[in-house]
Scaffold this motif. Sequence first.
Motif, PDB file in Angstrom:
ATOM      1  N   MET A   1       0.822  -1.193   0.000  1.00 42.10           N
ATOM      2  CA  MET A   1       0.000   0.000   0.000  1.00 42.10           C
ATOM      3  C   MET A   1       0.869   1.261   0.000  1.00 42.10           C
ATOM      4  O   MET A   1       0.556   2.222  -0.689  1.00 42.10           O
ATOM      5  CB  MET A   1      -0.929  -0.045   1.218  1.00 42.10           C
ATOM      6  N   THR A   2       1.941   1.215   0.791  1.00 44.00           N
ATOM      7  CA  THR A   2       2.842   2.368   0.866  1.00 44.00           C
ATOM      8  C   THR A   2       3.477   2.663  -0.487  1.00 44.00           C
ATOM      9  O   THR A   2       3.617   3.820  -0.880  1.00 44.00           O
ATOM     10  CB  THR A   2       3.941   2.109   1.912  1.00 44.00           C
ATOM     11  N   GLU A   3       3.823   1.601  -1.203  1.00 45.02           N
ATOM     12  CA  GLU A   3       4.443   1.769  -2.514  1.00 45.02           C
ATOM     13  C   GLU A   3       3.503   2.468  -3.487  1.00 45.02           C
ATOM     14  O   GLU A   3       3.925   3.330  -4.274  1.00 45.02           O
ATOM     15  CB  GLU A   3       4.836   0.391  -3.047  1.00 45.02           C
ATOM     16  N   ILE A   4       2.237   2.113  -3.437  1.00 49.18           N
ATOM     17  CA  ILE A   4       1.250   2.736  -4.320  1.00 49.18           C
ATOM     18  C   ILE A   4       1.074   4.213  -3.977  1.00 49.18           C
ATOM     19  O   ILE A   4       0.994   5.064  -4.874  1.00 49.18           O
ATOM     20  CB  ILE A   4      -0.092   1.983  -4.229  1.00 49.18           C
ATOM     21  N   VAL A   5       1.033   4.530  -2.701  1.00 47.98           N
ATOM     22  CA  VAL A   5       0.883   5.930  -2.278  1.00 47.98           C
ATOM     23  C   VAL A   5       2.090   6.751  -2.718  1.00 47.98           C
ATOM     24  O   VAL A   5       1.944   7.861  -3.242  1.00 47.98           O
ATOM     25  CB  VAL A   5       0.661   6.013  -0.750  1.00 47.98           C
ATOM     26  N   ILE A   6       3.285   6.197  -2.537  1.00 50.89           N
ATOM     27  CA  ILE A   6       4.507   6.908  -2.968  1.00 50.89           C
ATOM     28  C   ILE A   6       4.494   7.098  -4.478  1.00 50.89           C
ATOM     29  O   ILE A   6       4.846   8.172  -4.987  1.00 50.89           O
ATOM     30  CB  ILE A   6       5.760   6.145  -2.508  1.00 50.89           C
ATOM     31  N   TRP A   7       4.075   6.070  -5.220  1.00 50.32           N
ATOM     32  CA  TRP A   7       4.029   6.181  -6.671  1.00 50.32           C
ATOM     33  C   TRP A   7       3.035   7.257  -7.101  1.00 50.32           C
ATOM     34  O   TRP A   7       3.322   8.050  -8.000  1.00 50.32           O
ATOM     35  CB  TRP A   7       3.639   4.839  -7.292  1.00 50.32           C
ATOM     36  N   LEU A   8       1.866   7.282  -6.484  1.00 51.10           N
ATOM     37  CA  LEU A   8       0.855   8.286  -6.838  1.00 51.10           C
ATOM     38  C   LEU A   8       1.321   9.703  -6.520  1.00 51.10           C
ATOM     39  O   LEU A   8       1.083  10.628  -7.304  1.00 51.10           O
ATOM     40  CB  LEU A   8      -0.463   7.985  -6.125  1.00 51.10           C
ATOM     41  N   ILE A   9       1.984   9.875  -5.385  1.00 53.02           N
ATOM     42  CA  ILE A   9       2.506  11.200  -5.034  1.00 53.02           C
ATOM     43  C   ILE A   9       3.584  11.627  -6.024  1.00 53.02           C
ATOM     44  O   ILE A   9       3.580  12.764  -6.509  1.00 53.02           O
ATOM     45  CB  ILE A   9       3.030  11.210  -3.588  1.00 53.02           C
ATOM     46  N   ALA A  10       4.497  10.706  -6.333  1.00 51.94           N
ATOM     47  CA  ALA A  10       5.559  11.027  -7.291  1.00 51.94           C
ATOM     48  C   ALA A  10       4.969  11.327  -8.666  1.00 51.94           C
ATOM     49  O   ALA A  10       5.399  12.276  -9.341  1.00 51.94           O
ATOM     50  CB  ALA A  10       6.550   9.869  -7.377  1.00 51.94           C
ATOM     51  N   PHE A  11       3.992  10.551  -9.085  1.00 53.64           N
ATOM     52  CA  PHE A  11       3.331  10.778 -10.370  1.00 53.64           C
ATOM     53  C   PHE A  11       2.696  12.163 -10.420  1.00 53.64           C
ATOM     54  O   PHE A  11       2.871  12.904 -11.389  1.00 53.64           O
ATOM     55  CB  PHE A  11       2.283   9.692 -10.622  1.00 53.64           C
ATOM     56  N   ALA A  12       1.957  12.499  -9.373  1.00 51.52           N
ATOM     57  CA  ALA A  12       1.264  13.791  -9.346  1.00 51.52           C
ATOM     58  C   ALA A  12       2.260  14.952  -9.364  1.00 51.52           C
ATOM     59  O   ALA A  12       2.061  15.936 -10.090  1.00 51.52           O
ATOM     60  CB  ALA A  12       0.367  13.884  -8.123  1.00 51.52           C
ATOM     61  N   LEU A  13       3.332  14.840  -8.601  1.00 48.81           N
ATOM     62  CA  LEU A  13       4.317  15.923  -8.558  1.00 48.81           C
ATOM     63  C   LEU A  13       5.052  16.071  -9.885  1.00 48.81           C
ATOM     64  O   LEU A  13       5.246  17.194 -10.374  1.00 48.81           O
ATOM     65  CB  LEU A  13       5.313  15.680  -7.424  1.00 48.81           C
ATOM     66  N   ILE A  14       5.468  14.957 -10.468  1.00 47.88           N
ATOM     67  CA  ILE A  14       6.173  15.030 -11.749  1.00 47.88           C
ATOM     68  C   ILE A  14       5.254  15.575 -12.836  1.00 47.88           C
ATOM     69  O   ILE A  14       5.661  16.411 -13.649  1.00 47.88           O
ATOM     70  CB  ILE A  14       6.750  13.652 -12.128  1.00 47.88           C
ATOM     71  N   LEU A  15       4.005  15.133 -12.843  1.00 39.84           N
ATOM     72  CA  LEU A  15       3.048  15.635 -13.829  1.00 39.84           C
ATOM     73  C   LEU A  15       2.813  17.131 -13.646  1.00 39.84           C
ATOM     74  O   LEU A  15       2.840  17.897 -14.616  1.00 39.84           O
ATOM     75  CB  LEU A  15       1.720  14.877 -13.722  1.00 39.84           C
ATOM     76  N   PHE A  16       2.632  17.562 -12.410  1.00 45.25           N
ATOM     77  CA  PHE A  16       2.399  18.976 -12.136  1.00 45.25           C
ATOM     78  C   PHE A  16       3.571  19.830 -12.597  1.00 45.25           C
ATOM     79  O   PHE A  16       3.400  20.826 -13.298  1.00 45.25           O
ATOM     80  CB  PHE A  16       2.152  19.192 -10.633  1.00 45.25           C
ATOM     81  N   PHE A  17       4.787  19.434 -12.222  1.00 43.09           N
ATOM     82  CA  PHE A  17       5.947  20.254 -12.572  1.00 43.09           C
ATOM     83  C   PHE A  17       6.298  20.177 -14.054  1.00 43.09           C
ATOM     84  O   PHE A  17       6.804  21.151 -14.619  1.00 43.09           O
ATOM     85  CB  PHE A  17       7.151  19.872 -11.711  1.00 43.09           C
TER      86      PHE A  17
END
Length: 94
Positions: A1-17
């Motif tokens: 579960m932690t891995e999915i949350v980290i992936w989603l956060i990283a995805f959102a930040l990279i997409l935003f920037f």
Amino acid sequence: MTEIVIWLIAFALILFFSIKQWDDSVSAGLNKVLPRIIKSGDENRWIWSVALAILGATTLVRPVDMLLTVIVIAILALIAKKVVCWAMGRANFH
């Protein structure tokens, strides 16, 4: 579960920037690397940003898997190049 949350956060930040910095740096960087036929324009902003976000997030969460994937792709490309060169040498062009 932690891995999915980290992936989603990283995805959102990279997409935003990547969307935010598209005109300043991302588009210019992609244009240096990509062939002319698939150059990045404003119409491809979302496609390239999502692709970069997926690759970046996956690399952050599973770097060894990504490294092994790149190595396998490089080996397959080398083998394909050698086979094509061998076949072109064997071909009899009149």
